[in-house]
Design an enzyme around this catalytic site. Sequence first.
Site, short mmCIF file in Angstrom:
data_model
loop_
_atom_site.label_atom_id
_atom_site.label_comp_id
_atom_site.label_asym_id
_atom_site.label_seq_id
_atom_site.Cartn_x
_atom_site.Cartn_y
_atom_site.Cartn_z
N ALA A 150 0.83 -1.21 0.00
CA ALA A 150 0.00 0.00 0.00
C ALA A 150 0.86 1.25 0.00
O ALA A 150 0.51 2.26 0.60
CB ALA A 150 -0.92 -0.02 1.22
N ARG A 166 -2.51 7.51 -11.41
CA ARG A 166 -3.65 7.62 -12.33
C ARG A 166 -4.92 8.13 -11.65
O ARG A 166 -5.89 8.44 -12.31
CB ARG A 166 -3.89 6.26 -13.02
CG ARG A 166 -2.87 5.98 -14.11
CD ARG A 166 -2.94 4.55 -14.60
NE ARG A 166 -2.20 3.64 -13.73
CZ ARG A 166 -2.20 2.31 -13.86
NH1 ARG A 166 -2.93 1.74 -14.79
NH2 ARG A 166 -1.49 1.57 -13.05
N LYS A 175 -3.98 6.56 -3.10
CA LYS A 175 -4.97 5.71 -3.78
C LYS A 175 -5.77 4.84 -2.81
O LYS A 175 -7.00 4.81 -2.87
CB LYS A 175 -4.24 4.83 -4.80
CG LYS A 175 -5.10 3.72 -5.36
CD LYS A 175 -4.58 3.18 -6.67
CE LYS A 175 -3.47 2.18 -6.52
NZ LYS A 175 -3.15 1.54 -7.80
N GLU A 235 4.39 -8.43 -17.72
CA GLU A 235 3.62 -7.20 -17.55
C GLU A 235 3.18 -6.66 -18.92
O GLU A 235 3.87 -6.87 -19.93
CB GLU A 235 4.47 -6.14 -16.83
CG GLU A 235 4.75 -6.47 -15.38
CD GLU A 235 3.49 -6.72 -14.56
OE1 GLU A 235 2.64 -5.81 -14.46
OE2 GLU A 235 3.32 -7.85 -14.04
N ASN A 289 -7.14 1.20 -10.40
CA ASN A 289 -5.99 2.05 -10.71
C ASN A 289 -6.37 3.48 -11.06
O ASN A 289 -5.52 4.34 -11.16
CB ASN A 289 -5.19 1.45 -11.86
CG ASN A 289 -4.65 0.08 -11.49
OD1 ASN A 289 -3.83 -0.04 -10.58
ND2 ASN A 289 -5.13 -0.95 -12.14
N ARG A 334 -31.00 16.96 12.29
CA ARG A 334 -29.54 16.87 12.35
C ARG A 334 -29.00 17.06 13.76
O ARG A 334 -29.75 17.46 14.66
CB ARG A 334 -28.90 17.90 11.40
CG ARG A 334 -29.27 19.33 11.73
CD ARG A 334 -28.76 20.30 10.67
NE ARG A 334 -29.19 21.64 10.96
CZ ARG A 334 -28.43 22.56 11.55
NH1 ARG A 334 -27.21 22.25 11.93
NH2 ARG A 334 -28.89 23.77 11.79
N TYR A 345 -38.55 25.86 12.57
CA TYR A 345 -37.18 25.57 12.98
C TYR A 345 -37.14 25.33 14.47
O TYR A 345 -37.51 26.21 15.25
CB TYR A 345 -36.23 26.72 12.61
CG TYR A 345 -34.85 26.50 13.19
CD1 TYR A 345 -34.09 25.39 12.81
CD2 TYR A 345 -34.30 27.36 14.13
CE1 TYR A 345 -32.85 25.14 13.36
CE2 TYR A 345 -33.04 27.13 14.69
CZ TYR A 345 -32.33 26.00 14.29
OH TYR A 345 -31.10 25.76 14.84
N SER A 375 -49.40 29.25 15.73
CA SER A 375 -48.63 29.39 14.48
C SER A 375 -47.81 30.66 14.50
O SER A 375 -48.21 31.67 15.08
CB SER A 375 -49.60 29.46 13.30
OG SER A 375 -50.25 28.22 13.18
C1 UD1 Z 1 0.41 -5.39 -10.51
C2 UD1 Z 1 1.16 -6.60 -11.07
C3 UD1 Z 1 0.38 -7.16 -12.27
C4 UD1 Z 1 -1.03 -7.53 -11.81
C5 UD1 Z 1 -1.73 -6.35 -11.16
C6 UD1 Z 1 -3.02 -6.81 -10.52
C7 UD1 Z 1 3.55 -6.20 -10.70
C8 UD1 Z 1 4.83 -5.82 -11.30
N1 UD1 Z 1 2.48 -6.21 -11.49
O1 UD1 Z 1 0.40 -4.40 -11.51
O2 UD1 Z 1 1.04 -8.30 -12.76
O3 UD1 Z 1 -1.77 -8.00 -12.91
O4 UD1 Z 1 -0.92 -5.78 -10.11
O5 UD1 Z 1 -3.77 -5.74 -10.04
O6 UD1 Z 1 3.50 -6.51 -9.52
N2 UD1 Z 1 3.09 -0.78 -4.60
C9 UD1 Z 1 3.94 -0.52 -3.55
N3 UD1 Z 1 5.20 -0.11 -3.82
C10 UD1 Z 1 5.68 0.03 -5.09
C11 UD1 Z 1 4.80 -0.25 -6.16
C12 UD1 Z 1 3.53 -0.67 -5.88
O7 UD1 Z 1 3.56 -0.62 -2.39
O8 UD1 Z 1 6.85 0.40 -5.22
C13 UD1 Z 1 1.73 -1.22 -4.30
C14 UD1 Z 1 0.67 -0.26 -4.83
O9 UD1 Z 1 0.32 0.68 -3.83
C15 UD1 Z 1 -0.48 -1.20 -5.17
C16 UD1 Z 1 0.20 -2.53 -5.47
O10 UD1 Z 1 1.50 -2.44 -4.94
O11 UD1 Z 1 -1.35 -1.36 -4.08
C17 UD1 Z 1 0.24 -2.84 -6.96
O12 UD1 Z 1 0.96 -1.82 -7.62
P1 UD1 Z 1 0.49 -1.23 -9.01
O13 UD1 Z 1 1.47 -0.21 -9.42
O14 UD1 Z 1 -0.93 -0.87 -8.98
O15 UD1 Z 1 0.70 -2.53 -9.94
P2 UD1 Z 1 -0.03 -2.87 -11.30
O16 UD1 Z 1 0.59 -2.09 -12.39
O17 UD1 Z 1 -1.49 -2.78 -11.14
CA CA Z 2 -2.84 -1.98 -9.60
#
Ligand code: UD1
Ligand code: CA
Length: 488
Positions: A16, A22, A29, A179, A252, A358, A391, A430
């Site tokens: 996380a 995006r 996010k 990927e 995303n 409220r 009121y 009233s």
């Molecule tokens: C990733 C997977 C992809 C999969 C998809 C499913 C990889 C390389 N790719 O892609 O194969 O189909 O999820 O939803 O793993 N995050 C970190 N640190 C980082 C990068 C990411 O904590 O440095 C966390 C993000 O907050 C997110 C999760 O990892 O919760 C996934 O990262 P994201 O960049 O969304 O990966 P995808 O491109 O969706």
């Molecule tokens: Ca993702």
Amino acid sequence: MACETSHEHLKVVILAAGKGTRFKSKKPKVLHEILGKPMIFYVSMAAKWTQPEEIIYVIGHKKEQVREAINCDGCKFVEQDEQLGTGHAVSLAKKHFENFDGLVMILNGDTPLIKGETLKNAVKYMEALIRYEGADASNFRGYRNEKVAGVVLTARVPNPYGYGRIIKDGSHIIQKIVEEKDATPEEKQINEINSGIYIFYAPYLAKVLDKLENNNAQGEYYLTDVIQLLREEGKDVYALEIPDYTEILGVNDRWELARAENILKTQFMHFWAVNGTTFHNPDSIWIEFDVDLSPDVEIFQNVMLQGETSIDEGTTIGANSIIKNSKIGKNVQILPNSIIEDSVIEDNAVIGPFARLRNNTVIKEGANIGNFVEVKNSVVGEKTNAKHLTYLGDAEIGKNVNIGAGTITCNYDGYKKYKTVIKDNAFIGSDTMLVAPITIGEGAITGSGSVITKDVPDNALGIERNQMKIIEGYREKMEKKHKNEDKE
Ligand code: UD1
Ligand code: CA
């Protein structure tokens, strides 16, 4: 969030730390909300279903905000200051599982639709693969199938764009995950995708994490590359395809967020419907996570139920009403277009249409709050009526009181708020202005149109009004006057 732990050979790592570029948002996010709860809440909830020994969160972007939202004392937090990829994120959590003779499940923080039950079954599947028959249920020592390294949850999706593609060797064993940005045109045709949910035998994962490289299209350390690295070590990672692909939809951007929210909303409403709630035009109705509904509740179109709201048996919620953080009793009628926030409505009350309640308002049993009535921080007693254009603020109103149309509690002098007390059986004429602080006694009456500035004793009449005059023949006098003016 409560953190009960008990599964003795399972740890969970939740990723996380990402920005969620995006989303084009100042807010991280995973804190964007779905039905009133941050996305990360749902992932955490599903993780807890598996009853792991420990949950480790990798946080980074706006980490304090994220940590606060996760709100888990027993959990571990690992900080990833630079988001160099999912592989890098997991390698930072490695210290928590490298010496652990058990399983580590990795979840993406942006996959909020995953169900706890699905994760539980995936753990069972992995256990079955890794454990020789007759193995001790509490650990794998001495009974472990040394060739099994992990399981990846996969699904076949209508549009695989953006996801990692699963390349298999004809069996359930995965060769590699590619990927989107690194995929060949042929690989892009594959519609079995990586959910971002994995279960590994912890020591094997720990061993290969150090070997990850970032020579790919995004210059990131991909967690998905561990599959190939494990293969090079002679270990197998299995694909576990789940039937309902919506569970693993990644969120995303804000459109994917909206879609995930709709899917979850429909699931919740299905649950409530089979438990006895009638919905008219369900697509138009909004029900958040913390809402609780009893059987025989009927809800009309465009209703929003938000926050910690409960609706008891036999109650009807009219169209276009919004109820937030409120408790609604049995057989209550909320008529259309009413807005209720932070309030309690007791049994058999009738509210609306167009009422607004409220700020800690309590409407007691059988009371009736009607059209264009606003009630703030007040208690309205049993069977009391305030049916039109009123009121009531900071008021304590007894039983069987009648509040006439247009009554206003003048509770604010520009500096402070003051209280109005109206005792049982009073009758407020009233258009009465009740200048607070003021008390209207039991059975007391106020004359319509009065500005009441003094307490009215029990059973007395309080009236403030100039003597009304009758001037006979006034019309004639006016006519004469105007005729004379026309001549001039
Ligand atoms: C990733 C997977 C992809 C999969 C998809 C499913 C990889 C390389 N790719 O892609 O194969 O189909 O999820 O939803 O793993 N995050 C970190 N640190 C980082 C990068 C990411 O904590 O440095 C966390 C993000 O907050 C997110 C999760 O990892 O919760 C996934 O990262 P994201 O960049 O969304 O990966 P995808 O491109 O969706
Ligand atoms: Ca993702």
